[in-house]
Design an enzyme around this catalytic site. Sequence first.
Site, mmCIF file in Angstrom:
data_model
loop_
_atom_site.group_PDB
_atom_site.id
_atom_site.type_symbol
_atom_site.label_atom_id
_atom_site.label_comp_id
_atom_site.label_asym_id
_atom_site.label_seq_id
_atom_site.Cartn_x
_atom_site.Cartn_y
_atom_site.Cartn_z
ATOM 1 N N LYS A 10 0.958 -1.292 0.097
ATOM 2 C CA LYS A 10 -0.119 0.006 -0.108
ATOM 3 C C LYS A 10 0.989 1.305 0.150
ATOM 4 O O LYS A 10 2.102 1.210 0.530
ATOM 5 C CB LYS A 10 -1.026 0.148 1.035
ATOM 6 C CG LYS A 10 -2.072 -1.020 1.080
ATOM 7 C CD LYS A 10 -2.777 -0.906 2.431
ATOM 8 C CE LYS A 10 -4.107 -1.970 2.407
ATOM 9 N NZ LYS A 10 -4.916 -1.969 3.358
ATOM 10 N N TYR A 50 -12.548 -1.329 -3.737
ATOM 11 C CA TYR A 50 -12.955 -1.622 -2.333
ATOM 12 C C TYR A 50 -14.479 -1.486 -2.390
ATOM 13 O O TYR A 50 -15.235 -1.239 -1.249
ATOM 14 C CB TYR A 50 -12.500 -0.537 -1.505
ATOM 15 C CG TYR A 50 -11.106 -1.115 -0.834
ATOM 16 C CD1 TYR A 50 -10.962 -2.193 -0.178
ATOM 17 C CD2 TYR A 50 -10.197 -0.352 -1.151
ATOM 18 C CE1 TYR A 50 -9.581 -2.522 0.408
ATOM 19 C CE2 TYR A 50 -8.836 -0.696 -0.808
ATOM 20 C CZ TYR A 50 -8.618 -1.894 0.037
ATOM 21 O OH TYR A 50 -7.410 -2.153 0.570
ATOM 22 N N ASN A 113 -2.239 0.042 6.826
ATOM 23 C CA ASN A 113 -1.629 -1.225 7.313
ATOM 24 C C ASN A 113 -0.594 -1.918 6.328
ATOM 25 O O ASN A 113 -0.486 -3.050 6.325
ATOM 26 C CB ASN A 113 -2.714 -2.208 7.896
ATOM 27 C CG ASN A 113 -3.721 -2.287 6.810
ATOM 28 O OD1 ASN A 113 -3.719 -1.961 5.599
ATOM 29 N ND2 ASN A 113 -4.816 -2.884 7.186
ATOM 30 N N HIS A 116 -2.228 -5.339 1.301
ATOM 31 C CA HIS A 116 -3.422 -5.785 1.081
ATOM 32 C C HIS A 116 -3.497 -7.456 0.658
ATOM 33 O O HIS A 116 -2.538 -7.675 0.011
ATOM 34 C CB HIS A 116 -4.288 -5.161 0.031
ATOM 35 C CG HIS A 116 -5.566 -5.797 -0.372
ATOM 36 N ND1 HIS A 116 -6.778 -5.901 0.179
ATOM 37 C CD2 HIS A 116 -5.396 -6.630 -1.606
ATOM 38 C CE1 HIS A 116 -7.424 -6.604 -0.553
ATOM 39 N NE2 HIS A 116 -6.811 -7.206 -1.600
ATOM 40 N N GLU A 127 -9.876 -10.140 -8.280
ATOM 41 C CA GLU A 127 -8.856 -8.613 -7.901
ATOM 42 C C GLU A 127 -7.793 -8.706 -8.659
ATOM 43 O O GLU A 127 -7.207 -7.675 -9.309
ATOM 44 C CB GLU A 127 -8.524 -8.775 -6.202
ATOM 45 C CG GLU A 127 -9.494 -8.334 -5.586
ATOM 46 C CD GLU A 127 -9.213 -8.442 -3.766
ATOM 47 O OE1 GLU A 127 -8.001 -9.041 -3.689
ATOM 48 O OE2 GLU A 127 -10.123 -8.298 -3.302
HETATM 49 P P1 DAT Z 1 -8.232 -6.830 5.448
HETATM 50 O O1 DAT Z 1 -7.488 -5.784 4.681
HETATM 51 O O2 DAT Z 1 -7.451 -7.374 6.585
HETATM 52 O O3 DAT Z 1 -8.883 -7.692 4.575
HETATM 53 P P2 DAT Z 1 -10.914 -5.511 5.641
HETATM 54 O O4 DAT Z 1 -11.366 -6.121 4.424
HETATM 55 O O5 DAT Z 1 -11.812 -5.848 6.953
HETATM 56 O O6 DAT Z 1 -9.316 -5.967 6.095
HETATM 57 O O7 DAT Z 1 -10.849 -3.993 5.342
HETATM 58 C C1 DAT Z 1 -10.121 -3.655 4.195
HETATM 59 C C2 DAT Z 1 -9.287 -2.315 4.655
HETATM 60 O O8 DAT Z 1 -10.199 -1.304 5.101
HETATM 61 C C3 DAT Z 1 -8.074 -2.524 5.692
HETATM 62 O O9 DAT Z 1 -7.204 -3.201 5.142
HETATM 63 C C4 DAT Z 1 -7.995 -1.088 6.075
HETATM 64 C C5 DAT Z 1 -9.351 -0.460 6.312
HETATM 65 N N1 DAT Z 1 -10.116 -0.573 7.378
HETATM 66 C C6 DAT Z 1 -10.646 -1.749 7.754
HETATM 67 N N2 DAT Z 1 -11.348 -1.740 9.200
HETATM 68 C C7 DAT Z 1 -11.013 -0.369 9.340
HETATM 69 C C8 DAT Z 1 -11.344 0.450 10.434
HETATM 70 N N3 DAT Z 1 -11.944 0.180 11.531
HETATM 71 N N4 DAT Z 1 -10.807 1.555 10.495
HETATM 72 C C9 DAT Z 1 -10.135 2.358 9.312
HETATM 73 N N5 DAT Z 1 -9.839 1.507 8.490
HETATM 74 C C10 DAT Z 1 -10.293 0.034 8.207
HETATM 75 MG MG MG Z 2 -10.332 -7.513 3.277
#
Ligand code: DAT
Ligand code: MG
Length: 138
Positions: A10, A50, A113, A116, A127
């Site tokens: 990222k 997303y 973070n 991805h 994807e």
């Molecule tokens: P992952 O990336 O572990 O699959 P996800 O699909 O639930 O997690 O969410 C996609 C992305 O969205 C994640 O990498 C970072 C962002 N995100 C998720 N939960 C969040 C939150 N509570 N606050 C801010 N950003 C968040």
């Molecule tokens: Mg995810």
Amino acid sequence: MTNLTFGIIKPDAVRAGHTGSIIQRILDGGFKIRGLKLIHITRREAEGFYEVHRERPFFSGLTEFMSSGPCVVMALEKEGAVKAWRDLMGATDPAKADAGTLRKEFGGSVGENAVHGSDSDENAAIEIGYFFSRLELV
Ligand code: DAT
Ligand code: MG
């Protein structure tokens, strides 16, 4: 596509100069890189990627961040690739990620973070198709 997954280094990690270290960890983890490119996606492209998170409160911040600078998109091959790559990434929130995972080491916050990874074989195929043409996959 069961041995393939899709990953992104990222914008936070690219900006911080962690691209090389993360790619090294991917290779050390036994993945084969089948596709790799540095791109800077638009807000609209981040929203498309997303789309499933559109109704979430963090959607706006997430798509702004993902379009804030270059990122590295990757098609990765390994047996059980989806789980193997998520295991190497660690939990979504770096503060909760296990020691030795990429998010623990390189992630700054739940929103930024570092990496991805696809969450299923089906989404990995979708994807990879979103970012790569057939000619870009070896
Ligand atoms: P992952 O990336 O572990 O699959 P996800 O699909 O639930 O997690 O969410 C996609 C992305 O969205 C994640 O990498 C970072 C962002 N995100 C998720 N939960 C969040 C939150 N509570 N606050 C801010 N950003 C968040
Ligand atoms: Mg995810």
